[in-house]
Design an enzyme around this catalytic site. Structure first.
Site, PDB file in Angstrom:
ATOM      1  N   ASP A   1      -2.398  50.002 -16.721  1.00  0.00           N
ATOM      2  CA  ASP A   1      -1.056  49.750 -16.213  1.00  0.00           C
ATOM      3  C   ASP A   1      -0.165  49.370 -17.390  1.00  0.00           C
ATOM      4  O   ASP A   1      -0.538  48.523 -18.220  1.00  0.00           O
ATOM      5  CB  ASP A   1      -1.058  48.613 -15.199  1.00  0.00           C
ATOM      6  CG  ASP A   1      -1.645  49.007 -13.863  1.00  0.00           C
ATOM      7  OD1 ASP A   1      -1.628  50.212 -13.544  1.00  0.00           O
ATOM      8  OD2 ASP A   1      -2.135  48.113 -13.148  1.00  0.00           O
TER       9      ASP A   1
ATOM     10  N   GLU B   1      -3.537  54.934  -7.207  1.00  0.00           N
ATOM     11  CA  GLU B   1      -4.846  54.290  -7.166  1.00  0.00           C
ATOM     12  C   GLU B   1      -5.969  55.223  -7.603  1.00  0.00           C
ATOM     13  O   GLU B   1      -7.140  54.943  -7.370  1.00  0.00           O
ATOM     14  CB  GLU B   1      -5.158  53.734  -5.758  1.00  0.00           C
ATOM     15  CG  GLU B   1      -3.992  53.163  -4.987  1.00  0.00           C
ATOM     16  CD  GLU B   1      -3.312  51.977  -5.670  1.00  0.00           C
ATOM     17  OE1 GLU B   1      -3.758  51.557  -6.737  1.00  0.00           O
ATOM     18  OE2 GLU B   1      -2.315  51.482  -5.120  1.00  0.00           O
TER      19      GLU B   1
END
Length: 511
Positions: free
Chosen positions: A326, A187
Site C-alpha cells: 500500500d 484485495e
C-alpha cells in the site's frame, strides 16, 4: 540492458497501490477528511516527488502505481483540493505552535510541511491526475486501473462485475488519457474464470498474492487458457519491508506513528522499542533515522539480489521478484519510507538488478507457463474469509440483495409502460441508483468489520447505501419518479454521483 541479458542478476518490480475508502459525505467530501489529507500530505506528495526526482536523473520504469477510482476522484475534486491546501497551512501552524515546547521537532516539521506545501502548489493544484499523468508520460511509471468503488469482485454477479470493471477503467481513461493494460484487483480477489472478464475488458495483466502461485512468483504466467497474465507478489521480499509481525518501520530509530503530542498533533517520538510505552519513548532524531534508512536500504538490496540469484539457480533462467505494498506505508505509516524508496531505487541498478514496471518485465520476456489459480485474495489466510467469512455473512447476503435490486430496477418496465431507461437520454435517478449500489458493494466495509477497525461506521455506511438502493429501486420499478426525487432530496448528503460518467444504460439488459 534488458532483464534477459546476462549482465543482470534479475529483475525487480515495485508495485504501490493507493486506496482510501470514500467516507461519509454531507453535501461535500468525507467527514473524516483527516484520513485523506494525512495520506495525501505524508505519502502521495513525497512518493510522487521522489519518483519525479529519480526520473529527472534519467531513470525510467521505476514503479508500477495503482490508484483506485475512488481515491482518484477525491484527489481531483475541487473541494478536496481546497481542503488539502488549508490542511497543509494548518500543518505549518501546528509546527510553529510547538516551537517553545519541542523546538527540534518544530523545526523539522516546519521544513517538511513547507516543502509539502510547495510541492502541492507546484504539481497538484489542478488535481492528482496531472501529477500522475506527467509521471506516466515521462516513462517513470506504469499506472494500474481497477473497478469502480473497490468491490471484492468474486462476490459480484458476472454482469455487475463486468460493469464495475468497465466503469473503473473508463474513469482512468477520462482522467489520464488512456485505459490501463493492468489492474490491481481490489484485495487481489480472484475467482476462477475472472481472467476471461479481464480479457473482455482489455486487461492484459493483474496482481495476485504469492501463495496463489504456491510461492512460484518468479515469472508472470498466463492464467488458464487465456492470454491474460497474473503476476505474483513475492512475499519473501515484500515481508522484509513490512509483514503482519515485523519489518523495517518497526526499527528503534524511526518515527513512532502511535505516539502523539496532543496539543500540536505532531509525533515527537521514535519507536525506541516495540514494548516501550509512549511516555518513555525517546525523542525523534531525523539524523539517526537517516542512518537507519541507509542501513535498511542496503539490507533490502542484498535481500533482492540473494533472492534473484536463488531463483535463477532454481529455474535456470533470469527471474522476477515483485514487492507490492500500500502506498500509504511510505510516509504516512512509515515517516522515512519515501527516503528509503529513493535509496533502494538508486542502489538496485548498482547491484546489477534491472528495475522495471510490470509491463516492462513482461516485454523483457519474463513470462512462464500457464497456471490455474484457486480462489484467493491477499487477506488473512489468502482466501476470502475477510470479505465472506462468518463475521460478515450479513454483508454477503446484503450484497446479493443490492445486486438484485439494482438489476431489477434497470431492467423492469415500470408501471404505465415504456422502457425503464430511454436509450437516447440519461436518467439521473438511475445513475444515482447505480452509484449508491457501487458504494454499497465496496470491500472496505467488510474489511473494517472483520478487522474491527471502525466497524460500527462500516456497518452504518453499508446499511445506508443498501437501504437507499432498495428504496430507490422499488420506486423506479413502480414508476414513481416524483416520489423518488423527493426521497433523494431528503438524503443528508448531496445527491450527486461520485463518478459522473457512469451511465445506468450501460448496465441495462438490451431490450
Amino acid at each position: 540492458m534488458t532483464a534477459t541479458g546476462t549482465g543482470t542478476v534479475g529483475t525487480f518490480c515495485l508495485v504501490l497501490h493507493s486506496h482510501l475508502p470514500l467516507l461519509a459525505r454531507h453535501g461535500r467530501w468525507p467527514v473524516g477528511e483527516e484520513w485523506l489529507y494525512q495520506s495525501w500530505a505524508h505519502s502521495y506528495l513525497p512518493v510522487v516527488a521522489t519518483l519525479r526526482e529519480l526520473a529527472a536523473e534519467g531513470r525510467g520504469q521505476l514503479a508500477t502505481l495503482g490508484v483506485t477510482p475512488i481515491l482518484a476522484a477525491q484527489l481531483d475534486d475541487p473541494y478536496c483540493l481546497r481542503g488539502m491546501h488549508d490542511w497543509l497551512g494548518d500543518w505549518t501552524l501546528r509546527a510553529h505552535s510547538a516551537a517553545t515546547r519541542l523546538p527540534d521537532l518544530a523545526a523539522h516539521e516546519h521544513r517538511v510541511s513547507t516543502a509539502a506545501t510547495a510541492e502541492f502548489e507546484a504539481h497538484w493544484r489542478h488535481g492528482g491526475s496531472p501529477a500522475l499523468r506527467a509521471l506516466r508520460d515521462s516513462g517513470a511509471v506504469e499506472l494500474l486501473g481497477g473497478p469502480a468503488a473497490h468491490p471484492f469482485q468474486p462476490l459480484l454477479t458476472p454482469r455487475v462485475r463486468a460493469f464495475s470493471l468497465r466503469a473503473g477503467l473508463d474513469d482512468q481513461a477520462l482522467r489520464l488519457g488512456a485505459r490501463p493494460a493492468g489492474i490491481w484487483a481490489p484485495e487481489c480477489g480472484y475467482a476462477p474464470g475472472m481472467e476471461h472478464d479481464y480479457a473482455d475488458a482489455g486487461v492484459r495483466r493483474f496482481l495476485v498474492d504469492g501463495p496463489a502461485l504456491r510461492g512460484d512468483s518468479a515469472l508472470a504466467r498466463p492464467v488458464g487458457t487465456s492470454d491474460v497474465l497474473c503476476v505474483g507478489r513475492d512475499l519473501e521480499v515484500t515481508y522484509r519491508v513490512w509483514s503482519p509481525r515485523k519489518g523495517y518501520p518497526g526499527s528503534a530509530e524511526y518515527r513512532d506513528f502511535h505516539t502523539w503530542d496532543h496539543p500540536s498533533g505532531l509525533k515527537p517520538a521514535r519507536v525506541t522499542g516495540r514494548r516501550v510505552p509512549s511516555e518513555r519513548k525517546e525523542p525523534y532524531a531525523p539524523a539517526l533515522a537517516q542512518h537507519a534508512v541507509e542501513r535498511d536500504a542496503r539490507d533490502f538490496v542484498d535481500t533482492v539480489v540473494a533472492r534473484l540469484r536463488a531463483l535463477r539457480g532454481s529455474t535456470g533462467r533470469p527471474a522476477l521478484t515483485v514487492a507490492a505494498f500500500d502506498t500509504e506505508l511510505f510516509g504516512h505509516w512509515w515517516h522515512e519510507g519515501p527516503a528509503w524508496l529513493a535509496a533502494v531505487l538508486r542502489l538496485l541498478p548498482e547491484a546489477g538488478v534491472a528495475v522495471r514496471t510490470l509491463g516492462g518485465a513482461i516485454d523483457d520476456g519474463l513470462v512462464g507457463d500457464p497456471v490455474t489459480l484457486p480462489e484467493c485474495s491477499w487477506g488473512s489466510g489468502k482466501d476470502w474469509q475477510v470479505w465472506a467469512g462468518p463475521q460478515v455473512a450479513d454483508f454477503v447476503a446484503r450484497g446479493g440483495d443490492v445486486q438484485r435490486d439494482l438489476l431489477s430496477a434497470v431492467d423492469t418496465v415500470p408501471a404505465g409502460g415504456g422502457p425503464s431507461l430511454r436509450p437516447d437520454v440519461r436518467d439521473p435517478l438511475a445513475d444515482l441508483l447505480v452509484d449508491q449500489a457501487l458504494h454499497a458493494l465496496s470491500s472496505d466495509w467488510a474489511f473494517m468489520v472483520t478487522k474491527d477497525s471502525a466497524a460500527e461506521y462500516a456497518r452504518s455506511r453499508a446499511t445506508t447505501h443498501a437501504g437507499r438502493v432498495a428504496e430507490l429501486s422499488g420506486l423506479l420499478r413502480e414508476g414513481r419518479r416524483r416520489a423518488a426525487q423527493r426521497r433523494v432530496a431528503h438524503w443528508t448528503d448531496a445527491p450527486v454521483p461520485t463518478f459522473g460518467h457512469v451511465d445506468a444504460r450501460d448496465l441495462a439488459r438490451p431490450a
